[in-house]
Design an enzyme around this catalytic site. Structure first.
Site, mmCIF file in Angstrom:
data_model
loop_
_atom_site.group_PDB
_atom_site.id
_atom_site.type_symbol
_atom_site.label_atom_id
_atom_site.label_comp_id
_atom_site.label_asym_id
_atom_site.label_seq_id
_atom_site.Cartn_x
_atom_site.Cartn_y
_atom_site.Cartn_z
ATOM 1 N N GLN A 28 -12.245 6.948 -4.876
ATOM 2 C CA GLN A 28 -11.216 7.792 -5.491
ATOM 3 C C GLN A 28 -10.174 6.879 -6.139
ATOM 4 O OE1 GLN A 28 -8.634 9.708 -2.696
ATOM 5 N NE2 GLN A 28 -8.056 11.339 -4.095
ATOM 6 N N GLY A 29 -10.110 6.882 -7.461
ATOM 7 C CA GLY A 29 -9.211 5.961 -8.172
ATOM 8 C C GLY A 29 -7.938 6.663 -8.617
ATOM 9 N N TYR A 30 -7.084 6.956 -7.680
ATOM 10 C CA TYR A 30 -5.796 7.573 -8.015
ATOM 11 C C TYR A 30 -4.686 6.515 -7.959
ATOM 12 C CZ TYR A 30 -7.344 12.485 -7.766
ATOM 13 O OH TYR A 30 -7.932 13.695 -7.985
ATOM 14 N N SER A 31 -4.581 5.843 -6.807
ATOM 15 C CA SER A 31 -3.429 4.963 -6.580
ATOM 16 C C SER A 31 -3.473 3.702 -7.430
ATOM 17 C CB SER A 31 -3.383 4.554 -5.107
ATOM 18 O OG SER A 31 -3.269 5.697 -4.313
ATOM 19 N N SER B 274 -10.501 3.528 -0.703
ATOM 20 C CA SER B 274 -11.303 3.555 0.525
ATOM 21 C C SER B 274 -12.776 3.496 0.160
ATOM 22 C CB SER B 274 -11.061 4.853 1.301
ATOM 23 O OG SER B 274 -9.701 5.060 1.515
ATOM 24 N N GLU C 82 -9.418 17.684 -0.895
ATOM 25 C CA GLU C 82 -9.160 16.541 -0.016
ATOM 26 C C GLU C 82 -8.324 16.986 1.172
ATOM 27 O OE1 GLU C 82 -6.819 13.372 -1.719
ATOM 28 O OE2 GLU C 82 -7.304 12.033 -0.069
HETATM 29 C C1 LIG Z 1 -6.048 5.263 4.973
HETATM 30 C C2 LIG Z 1 -5.696 5.392 3.501
HETATM 31 C C3 LIG Z 1 -6.701 5.673 2.587
HETATM 32 C C4 LIG Z 1 -6.394 5.766 1.214
HETATM 33 N N1 LIG Z 1 -7.428 5.956 0.342
HETATM 34 C C5 LIG Z 1 -7.153 6.019 -0.983
HETATM 35 C C6 LIG Z 1 -8.222 6.163 -1.923
HETATM 36 O O1 LIG Z 1 -9.408 6.195 -1.567
HETATM 37 N N2 LIG Z 1 -7.913 6.228 -3.223
HETATM 38 C C7 LIG Z 1 -6.623 6.181 -3.680
HETATM 39 O O2 LIG Z 1 -6.420 6.311 -4.881
HETATM 40 N N3 LIG Z 1 -5.586 6.006 -2.820
HETATM 41 C C8 LIG Z 1 -5.830 5.912 -1.484
HETATM 42 N N4 LIG Z 1 -4.805 5.715 -0.590
HETATM 43 C C9 LIG Z 1 -3.435 5.537 -1.106
HETATM 44 C C10 LIG Z 1 -2.535 6.728 -0.818
HETATM 45 O O3 LIG Z 1 -2.947 7.870 -1.529
HETATM 46 C C11 LIG Z 1 -1.084 6.317 -1.189
HETATM 47 O O4 LIG Z 1 -0.751 5.207 -0.392
HETATM 48 C C12 LIG Z 1 -0.132 7.463 -0.931
HETATM 49 O O5 LIG Z 1 -0.291 8.447 -1.935
HETATM 50 C C13 LIG Z 1 1.337 7.020 -0.885
HETATM 51 O O6 LIG Z 1 1.687 6.281 -1.992
HETATM 52 P P1 LIG Z 1 2.460 4.867 -1.887
HETATM 53 O O7 LIG Z 1 1.724 4.042 -0.876
HETATM 54 O O8 LIG Z 1 2.635 4.348 -3.261
HETATM 55 O O9 LIG Z 1 3.883 5.230 -1.259
HETATM 56 P P2 LIG Z 1 5.176 5.741 -2.016
HETATM 57 O O10 LIG Z 1 4.828 6.900 -2.881
HETATM 58 O O11 LIG Z 1 5.864 4.571 -2.642
HETATM 59 O O12 LIG Z 1 6.039 6.287 -0.815
HETATM 60 C C14 LIG Z 1 6.773 5.432 0.063
HETATM 61 C C15 LIG Z 1 7.591 6.344 0.995
HETATM 62 O O13 LIG Z 1 8.512 7.151 0.229
HETATM 63 C C16 LIG Z 1 8.303 8.529 0.491
HETATM 64 N N5 LIG Z 1 8.494 9.326 -0.721
HETATM 65 C C17 LIG Z 1 8.020 9.039 -1.970
HETATM 66 N N6 LIG Z 1 8.379 10.038 -2.828
HETATM 67 C C18 LIG Z 1 9.046 10.978 -2.091
HETATM 68 C C19 LIG Z 1 9.638 12.250 -2.378
HETATM 69 N N7 LIG Z 1 9.608 12.770 -3.610
HETATM 70 N N8 LIG Z 1 10.221 12.931 -1.353
HETATM 71 C C20 LIG Z 1 10.258 12.435 -0.090
HETATM 72 N N9 LIG Z 1 9.718 11.244 0.234
HETATM 73 C C21 LIG Z 1 9.114 10.521 -0.732
HETATM 74 C C22 LIG Z 1 6.859 8.629 0.970
HETATM 75 O O14 LIG Z 1 6.647 9.772 1.777
HETATM 76 C C23 LIG Z 1 6.723 7.332 1.778
HETATM 77 O O15 LIG Z 1 7.225 7.491 3.076
HETATM 78 C C24 LIG Z 1 -5.060 5.604 0.764
HETATM 79 C C25 LIG Z 1 -4.037 5.315 1.687
HETATM 80 C C26 LIG Z 1 -4.359 5.193 3.037
HETATM 81 C C27 LIG Z 1 -3.257 4.841 4.003
#
Ligand SMILES: Cc1cc2nc3c(=O)[nH]c(=O)nc-3n(C[C@H](O)[C@H](O)[C@H](O)COP(=O)(O)OP(=O)(O)OC[C@H]3O[C@@H](n4cnc5c(N)ncnc54)[C@H](O)[C@@H]3O)c2cc1C
Length: 398
Positions: A124-127, A159, A242
């Site tokens: 899944q290529g979102y992040s 992942s 998801e």
């Molecule tokens: C086990 C695991 C598997 C994953 N697998 C994939 C995958 O296969 N493909 C993929 O693309 N990604 C994957 N991810 C990534 C995941 O989707 C992102 O890490 C997640 O969306 C959070 O983004 P970030 O790490 O950039 O945190 P940020 O968005 O920078 O957030 C940091 C903190 O700020 C808070 N925050 C941010 N914005 C707000 C808001 N508007 N209101 C309140 N709080 C806020 C968040 O809740 C968090 O606590 C995975 C992550 C994990 C841990």
């Protein structure tokens, strides 16, 4: 409260049980033989209408009318017989439902069967390094050149990135459009020049995540799902699936029973920890949450059986699962004491002593981020469930 499924479901249960008795006899087999046997079993189970029920026959599914009670009976009976269900992974849980809803007939033909067979494995290529919760800020570009998209940029936290043969994800295709309006949902082959994959080592010592670098990687123009620039809406479809699959997981009961066993095995002041008043208090509270999760899953099940929308219960389930898992991990950490200092996977200790709880301790931190962070889930529940005002930061960003 009557928790039975009714006579019709019990008749169906007997049918499933008798099918499994005949078709699922794995016995002692070599690894390759077992693989072939499982493949064959899945085909038989699909022909019998038990697997791939939501997928039309023309794409290899069994095309059954939606029936959550039957689906639940199948899950229970397959689990009881330890028989394999559908192949897992992002492809089946996210991409295929998205293609069924938004894909072209050609895309359904090309991708669904191969995903069901495991020949295509999807990341899944979102992040990206600068996107996460703010998914609409993706920067990885895809430019249409002739009949191909040319992709440049980086994806992260993928992942199962080691096994993925393909990726679905969000790419910026209209650089001059609005933040949400300039994104498209594309699929691409990961085994091509211009794609570099690198593992990311986690604190458990394992490398479950990969990052992908795209340097003029290519994908056919027709590998776009939905309209150009409408990727944001298409991704909502994927996220819906998801989150639904995460929220319905019923893993708490088993972990709780193991936690009780741990409290019986470990000692505090020469006594089994389970006799300690603070430990008992913590266990009682956790058991309350475990039961709340269990009964909420019955509620979800009843809503689905009555063909009613789950509303925000699905989101609450994910939150409950994550938070309770973390509470269990914190108590386990106290119980195992110095064992928590042992370095996990790299020390080769996994699965032996009390330190095996390190997986739970570290893993639950990740669960509060994966598939939508806990803070974001709370925001949605507050805004859409409780009718509280929208997050000011999100309003400003519209
Ligand atoms: C086990 C695991 C598997 C994953 N697998 C994939 C995958 O296969 N493909 C993929 O693309 N990604 C994957 N991810 C990534 C995941 O989707 C992102 O890490 C997640 O969306 C959070 O983004 P970030 O790490 O950039 O945190 P940020 O968005 O920078 O957030 C940091 C903190 O700020 C808070 N925050 C941010 N914005 C707000 C808001 N508007 N209101 C309140 N709080 C806020 C968040 O809740 C968090 O606590 C995975 C992550 C994990 C841990």
């Amino acid at each position: 409260m009557d928790l039975s499924y009714g006579e019709g479901a019990e008749t169906f249960r007997r049918e499933v049980r008798s099918f499994l008795k005949g078709a699922w006899q794995p016995g002692e087999r070599r690894k390759d033989e077992l693989k072939a046997f499982i493949r064959d079993f899945r085909t038989k189970a699909t022909d019998a209408g038990y697997l791939y029920r939501a997928i039309p026959k023309q794409y290899g599914g069994s095309e059954q009318p939606a029936d959550v009670v039957k689906a639940q009976v199948i899950r229970e009976e397959f689990a009881r017989a330890r028989a394999p269900m559908e192949i897992g992974g992002n492809g089946m849980s996210m991409l295929v439902p998205t293609l069924l809803e938004k894909g072209t007939p050609e895309q359904k033909d090309m991708f669904i069967r191969q995903t069901m067979s495991g020949d295509m494995m999807w990341g899944q290529g979102y992040s990206e390094p600068a996107t996460g919760s703010d998914l609409a800020s993706v920067r990885t570009r895809a430019e249409l050149v002739g009949d191909e998209w040319v992709i440049n940029g980086q994806k992260i936290w993928t992942s199962q990135g080691d096994r993925a043969t393909h990726m679905f994800g969000l790419f910026r295709t209209e650089p001059n459009a609005s933040k949400h309006g300039g994104i498209s949902y594309l699929m691409l082959d990961l085994n091509q020049p211009g794609v570099t994959r690198r593992p990311i080592r986690q604190m458990t010592g394992e490398a479950g995540f990969y990052e992908f670098f795209f340097d003029n990687a290519r994908t056919p123009a027709s590998w776009i799902v939905g309209e150009r620039g409408d990727g944001w809406n298409v991704s909502r479809t994927t996220l819906k699936h998801e989150r639904a699959s995460i929220g319905s997981a019923d893993a708490l009961g088993g972990t709780f029973r193991k936690l009780v066993e741990l409290a019986q095995e470990m000692e505090i002041d020469g006594q089994p920890a389970i006799k300690d008043a603070k430990v008992r208090d913590a266990l009682t509270k956790i058991e309350g949450w475990v039961m709340a999760h269990r009964y909420s899953s019955f509620r979800l099940f009843s809503l689905a059986a009555a063909q009613e929308q789950p509303g925000l219960v699905g989101l609450m389930m994910k939150l409950l699962l994550t938070e309770t898992g973390h509470e269990m991990a914190l108590l386990a950490q106290e119980l195992i004491g110095d064992h928590a200092l042992i370095e996990p996977a790299s020390a080769g200790t996994r699965g032996r002593g009390p330190e095996k709880w390190l997986d739970q301790i570290m893993g639950t931190l990740g669960n509060s981020i994966a598939g939508g962070t806990t803070n974001i889930q709370r925001n949605i529940i507050a805004e859409r469930g409780l009718g509280l005002p929208r997050d000011l930061a999100m309003e400003a960003d519209k």
